[in-house]
Enzyme design. Structure first.
Site, PDB file in Angstrom:
ATOM      1  N   ASN A  83      -8.882 -34.055 -21.488  1.00  0.00           N
ATOM      2  CA  ASN A  83      -8.192 -34.983 -20.584  1.00  0.00           C
ATOM      3  C   ASN A  83      -8.030 -34.271 -19.246  1.00  0.00           C
ATOM      4  OD1 ASN A  83      -6.490 -36.650 -19.179  1.00  0.00           O
ATOM      5  ND2 ASN A  83      -4.738 -36.411 -20.558  1.00  0.00           N
ATOM      6  N   LYS A 118      -6.910 -35.414 -16.606  1.00  0.00           N
ATOM      7  CA  LYS A 118      -5.776 -35.952 -15.832  1.00  0.00           C
ATOM      8  C   LYS A 118      -6.245 -36.207 -14.393  1.00  0.00           C
ATOM      9  CE  LYS A 118      -2.717 -33.702 -19.059  1.00  0.00           C
ATOM     10  NZ  LYS A 118      -1.435 -33.078 -19.346  1.00  0.00           N
ATOM     11  N   HIS A 138      -0.610 -42.067 -23.244  1.00  0.00           N
ATOM     12  CA  HIS A 138      -0.323 -40.649 -22.949  1.00  0.00           C
ATOM     13  C   HIS A 138       1.131 -40.522 -22.487  1.00  0.00           C
ATOM     14  CE1 HIS A 138      -0.408 -36.735 -21.029  1.00  0.00           C
ATOM     15  NE2 HIS A 138      -1.447 -36.467 -21.802  1.00  0.00           N
ATOM     16  N   GLU A 162       2.439 -39.022 -20.147  1.00  0.00           N
ATOM     17  CA  GLU A 162       2.649 -39.184 -18.699  1.00  0.00           C
ATOM     18  C   GLU A 162       2.658 -40.654 -18.308  1.00  0.00           C
ATOM     19  OE1 GLU A 162      -0.491 -36.430 -17.627  1.00  0.00           O
ATOM     20  OE2 GLU A 162       0.696 -34.875 -18.617  1.00  0.00           O
ATOM     21  N   GLU A 198       1.086 -35.302 -29.326  1.00  0.00           N
ATOM     22  CA  GLU A 198       1.310 -34.442 -28.172  1.00  0.00           C
ATOM     23  C   GLU A 198       2.812 -34.310 -27.930  1.00  0.00           C
ATOM     24  OE1 GLU A 198      -2.471 -34.297 -25.548  1.00  0.00           O
ATOM     25  OE2 GLU A 198      -1.116 -35.805 -24.746  1.00  0.00           O
ATOM     26  N   GLY A 235       1.402 -28.928 -20.766  1.00  0.00           N
ATOM     27  CA  GLY A 235       1.350 -28.259 -19.470  1.00  0.00           C
ATOM     28  C   GLY A 235       2.431 -27.205 -19.297  1.00  0.00           C
ATOM     29  N   SER A 288      -0.831 -27.574 -24.513  1.00  0.00           N
ATOM     30  CA  SER A 288      -1.069 -26.145 -24.267  1.00  0.00           C
ATOM     31  C   SER A 288      -2.034 -25.518 -25.281  1.00  0.00           C
ATOM     32  CB  SER A 288       0.256 -25.374 -24.215  1.00  0.00           C
ATOM     33  OG  SER A 288       1.057 -25.846 -23.139  1.00  0.00           O
TER      34      SER A 288
HETATM   35  P1  13P Z   1      -2.186 -29.356 -21.602  1.00  0.00           P
HETATM   36  O1  13P Z   1      -3.323 -28.924 -22.507  1.00  0.00           O
HETATM   37  O2  13P Z   1      -2.431 -29.028 -20.171  1.00  0.00           O
HETATM   38  O3  13P Z   1      -0.862 -28.883 -22.118  1.00  0.00           O
HETATM   39  O4  13P Z   1      -2.151 -30.967 -21.669  1.00  0.00           O
HETATM   40  C1  13P Z   1      -2.163 -31.592 -22.885  1.00  0.00           C
HETATM   41  C2  13P Z   1      -2.379 -33.045 -22.638  1.00  0.00           C
HETATM   42  O5  13P Z   1      -1.500 -33.736 -22.148  1.00  0.00           O
HETATM   43  C3  13P Z   1      -3.665 -33.609 -22.991  1.00  0.00           C
HETATM   44  O6  13P Z   1      -3.637 -35.000 -22.956  1.00  0.00           O
END
Ligand code: 13P
Length: 259
Positions: A10, A12, A99, A101, A176, A182, A221
């Site tokens: 992803n 983002k 997701h 976010e 997640e 992140g 992560s």
């Molecule tokens: P990170 O791997 O940067 O923690 O993000 C995970 C994520 O949100 C994947 O959709």
């Protein structure tokens, strides 16, 4: 049950035409040849790069995913939205739905996530449906309750559809934990396994066959240094990778950790 692992990147809101070209070529040259690949690999760039990536990924066996989709099925007055059939037309195979976010920053509800899942399935896309708890919810011992509620909303949407729960067999789920995204703070393999087993158990209680076959990815992560341990857990079928998917070498190492 032998489930084919999945590793999805992803991206983002990252990338540029130049950066994407070098990232994709790095990933393609690092992956095992298509016939020898153990895991399914999917790349999810921002919308505007999907068509260009579709060309780069053509005949490579690497899937292409959007990061979101409109819940409405067809064309219409929905400024700023992108319909599932449009994603299919430009070459998408997958789409990330719900997701954290999107839920936190754009107020997506459990119910909307359910509707988006149906819309994606109807267009022939594979939904990667995300669930996960906030830190305060985990600290309050509410992880299963929250993840269960998010998942139930998707199951309700599917059950209300003529296709019923069968659509779930075409979904991929992703756990997640929001506190691990992140932050550099990964769930321990045991924490991940606990929630993955809970998710699988909940689905198995409705349909044993789908529960046994549905892939549940871990995200939050994931790095080359922790991927193997996480993917080694019995109910962890791969990963949804954020930051580490932006570095070809790291992403390829994470894919290799499914073996
Ligand atoms: P990170 O791997 O940067 O923690 O993000 C995970 C994520 O949100 C994947 O959709």
């Amino acid at each position: 049950m032998n489930r084919t692992p999945v590793v999805a990147g992803n991206w983002k809101m990252h990338g540029s035409r130049a950066a994407n070209a070098s990232l994709v070529s790095g990933v393609l040259s690092g992956l095992a040849p298509r016939a020898e690949r153990v895991a399914e690999v999917v790349l999810c760039p921002p919308f505007v790069y999907l068509a260009e990536l579709a060309q780069r990924l053509d005949q490579t066996g690497v899937g292409l995913g959007a990061q979101d989709v409109c819940a409405e099925a067809g064309q219409g007055a929905f400024t700023g939205e992108v319909a599932a059939p449009m994603l299919r037309e430009v070459g998408c195979t997958h789409v990330i739905i719900g997701h954290s976010e999107r839920r936190a920053l754009y107020a997506e509800t459990d119910e909307l996530v359910g509707r988006k899942t149906l819309t994606a399935l109807a267009a022939g896309l594979t939904p990667i449906v995300c669930v996960g708890e906030l830190l305060e919810e985990r600290d309050a011992g509410r992880t299963h309750e929250v993840v269960g509620r998010q998942l139930e909303a998707v199951l309700r949407a599917l059950q209300a559809d003529p296709g019923g729960l069968a659509g779930l067999a075409r979904c991929i789920l992703a756990y997640e934990p929001v506190w691990a995204i992140g932050t550099g703070r990964t769930a321990t393999p045991e924490q991940a396994q606990d929630v993955h087993a809970f998710i699988r158990g909940l689905i198995q209680s409705r349909d044993a066959r789908i529960g046994g076959s549905v892939r549940v990815l871990y995200g939050g992560s994931v790095k080359p240094g922790n991927a193997r341990e996480l993917f080694g857990m019995p109910d962890v079928d791969g990963g949804l990778i954020g930051g580490a998917s932006l570095k070809a070498e790291d992403f390829v190492a994470i894919v290799a950790a499914t073996q």
